[in-house]
Design an enzyme around this catalytic site. Structure first.
Site, short mmCIF file in Angstrom:
data_model
loop_
_atom_site.label_atom_id
_atom_site.label_comp_id
_atom_site.label_asym_id
_atom_site.label_seq_id
_atom_site.Cartn_x
_atom_site.Cartn_y
_atom_site.Cartn_z
N TRP B 162 0.84 -1.21 0.00
CA TRP B 162 0.00 0.00 0.00
C TRP B 162 0.86 1.25 0.00
CZ3 TRP B 162 -4.14 -1.71 -1.81
CH2 TRP B 162 -4.69 -2.92 -1.38
N ASP B 163 1.96 1.19 0.73
CA ASP B 163 2.90 2.31 0.71
C ASP B 163 3.46 2.54 -0.70
OD1 ASP B 163 2.92 3.25 3.34
OD2 ASP B 163 4.46 1.84 3.98
N CYS B 164 3.82 1.45 -1.35
CA CYS B 164 4.40 1.59 -2.70
C CYS B 164 3.36 2.13 -3.67
CB CYS B 164 4.92 0.24 -3.19
SG CYS B 164 6.27 -0.43 -2.21
#
Lengths: 411, 411
Positions: B162-164
């Protein structure tokens, strides 16, 4: 009026990455025209599907686009597709694709028709071999580092994460290329592969360095957050929670709310480590977990949930997808990103719009996915500028197909 | 000269998403200035680290940026940071952040200094609660659908997916906002939350529809590719491979190369299903696997690897991270994305540049991450336009810090 209103993007795609890119642009306000074969593209029936075979996946990935059904196996269909891709307009001439280029949609051919075309092509790997999320991921090592410690079974991810990442990169690549065109009038061909997007991330996250500099290959650590403290716990009522102490503040909050400051100080003394350091927390994770586990085991979720929220603890509950939809207000119309929406052929359910808020534009409601070929006539007329007579002939000949009613494909 | 050469972006960040966004822009040619406290930001020591505590993570996430070390806890430090963010220039005034806004870096304050500022802020969730990849993921359901069938243990992902994803969305959001500014001269505040980025994907992938329309909550299916055919197999020499038959062509290739056309035809007859349909392959996956498993069990990896490649099968080997680096030419300097590079304080290892190729610009070699504060003096002089006398005083007062040598932080 949205941030990209006026921009026109043409999409030739299937599955996750490029459809997601097109939808992201459509939800930012671009006019995104996806063309598919009259029988539907390769992802027309992609699961999940409803009981009568309508693809929930297709509906999810194509919201807000215009759909043109065109037999691009025929010379005339290809010519029309090229016409749509290369149609004039200062904010048009933008093309994204993840389908194998077979001459008629390569950049050379298309840019001969429109010199300033900006095109982003997503391929599997740099050698032209087929590669999908589910092959790239095992090849690069993540499944062997996922799952319970000690297990020999690799665990593949369920979220097609590399596709989602690459899809968003297609958006960035297109916007960067178009920015350059706005300034120089020059078109641009942008090449990206799914494997390279993933391989770069392996380096960006420090995993390549871990192998090459440290001589270590990361192994399975269950649900522990690597390199700091983060762990899952089972509660008295059998729920499971994830608790994070990545930063010093998160660690302090966690100790305070569980009343374990003294125990942790004692533990730090025993181990001779400064647990304010994230690396020390990682090295001491099993001991920290032993202190915390009884605390959670003695309490029901509702005993501490509001305390955790009030104390600013970084935590969450593990939920099934159904539980998430039943319990989480962020997955409901309380969240302005979501609307209950009628999707033709499927029915009414919760549908997300764009996660972005651009101030001054507000947030657009999500729009349904088109029925296959729903916009064929209008796009052939407006964009390819064909006469209604010509459009009629193309329909009769099966080169173009106007969709109507609902997205019902032969199953 | 790269696609974004001339653009200047200022970054106030930590951890994955926004550092990744800044690095993505830097690797496209933008001048990206990240500012941190003189003792380093929250992610200055993020694992993985080398044996002497240098962060391989930080080095991975900050390649090609300029680093300014500034005590933004002091009023003068904040003022200088604001000066850097809001410095003039038609291609400047771009700011990305995932740090809690505390008045002095909110859009209202900053846009009073530069009216056409474009700012993208990534937050945890829409309610301002702390949320990180490792809490968003369990909350939305993926870990309960990941891992071996029948297991009750949720399995969290190792890749902070999700961060990426959100990091790449920060790039898109910024480029969209700047595009609008190029046309209208208007600045823009862009708000995005990690949780919304993830929640939207739950809808986009059809998982919300699966729950609400079909009344089904997807469960664990091991390494099977949901909704079509894709499965892992163990070979005679104990290797494991992933084999994909998502499309009809992939299915035909797989049958041909394993010589199982007749067996599969018989199976289709037995089951009364058309295995050319992806949904039928999913429903018949266990039976299909029973046909294929002995084929793989009887062969070593090298017995079929080149045949599979020649036949265009979509497949891969499961590898550990170390095996991936040892075996996969895509993770080597054979791949033009990678270079062997010296990273100050760490040493020489394989480092990725941008996965994009913008034709006409070629591919830039990756640049090292800065040492903390390596560019403080030059940025204070060039961007904040402070005199050398003033810069000297700021250094003496500890408001600014010039980094030198290697990134060695007190551990």
């Amino acid at each position: 009026m949205s941030i990209l209103t006026g921009m026109r993007v043409v999409e030739s795609s299937a599955f996750v990455a490029v459809p997601l890119a097109g939808m992201t642009l459509a939800q930012m306000g671009a006019d995104v025209i996806r063309f598919d074969l009259p029988q539907g593209g390769m992802d027309a029936k992609r699961w999940p599907v409803t009981r009568d075979g309508q693809s929930l996946f297709w509906a999810g990935m194509n919201k807000g686009k215009r759909s043109v059904a065109l037999d691009v196996k025929s010379p005339r269909g290809r010519e029309i597709a090229q016409e749509i891709i290369c149609a004039p307009g200062p904010d048009a001439g933008l093309f994204i694709t993840n389908l194998a280029v077979k001459g008629w949609t390569d950049y050379e051919t298309l840019s001969a028709r429109r010199k300033d075309l900006c095109m982003v092509q997503l391929r599997g790997d740099r050698n032209g071999r087929p590669a999908v999320d589910y092959t790239v991921n095992p090849a690069l090592g993540f499944p062997t580092a996922t799952g319970p410690k000690g297990s020999q079974e690799p665990v593949s991810h369920v979220l097609p994460a590399w596709d989602c990442i690459a899809g968003n990169m297609v958006v960035s690549g297109l916007l960067a290329a178009e920015r350059h065109r706005l300034r120089t009038k020059a078109g641009q061909f942008v090449d990206l592969t799914l494997k390279d997007a993933a391989a770069a991330m392996l380096g960006n996250l420090g995993i390549i360095g871990e192998v090459q500099v440290n001589g270590q290959s990361r192994e399975k650590h269950g649900n522990a957050l690597y390199g700091a403290y983060g762990q899952d716990f089972v509660t008295a009522d059998g729920r499971r929670v994830m608790v994070i102490a990545l930063t010093a503040r998160q660690w302090k909050n966690l100790m305070r709310v569980t009343g374990t400051e003294v125990d942790m100080a004692y533990l730090a003394g025993q181990l001779g480590r400064d647990l304010m350091q994230e690396g020390a927390r990682w090295q001491s994770r099993h001991e920290i977990t032993k202190v915390l586990a009884p605390w959670f085991a003695a309490r029901r979720l509702t005993d501490f949930a509001s305390d955790f929220d009030r104390a600013g603890v970084t935590w969450s509950v593990f939920r099934s997808f159904a539980e998430a939809l039943a319990e989480d207000p962020d997955l409901s119309t309380e969240n302005p990103m979501f609307r209950e929406m009628d999707q033709p052929g499927i029915g009414r359910y919760l549908v997300p719009g764009t996660p972005f808020t651009f101030d001054g534009f507000g947030r657009d409601a999500p729009r349904p996915a088109p029925v296959l070929g729903q916009h064929t006539e209008e796009v052939l007329a407006e964009v390819a500028r064909l006469s209604s007579g010509e459009i009629g002939k193309l329909m009769d000949a099966g080169v173009a197909m106007q969709g109507a009613g609902s997205l019902r494909l032969a199953s």
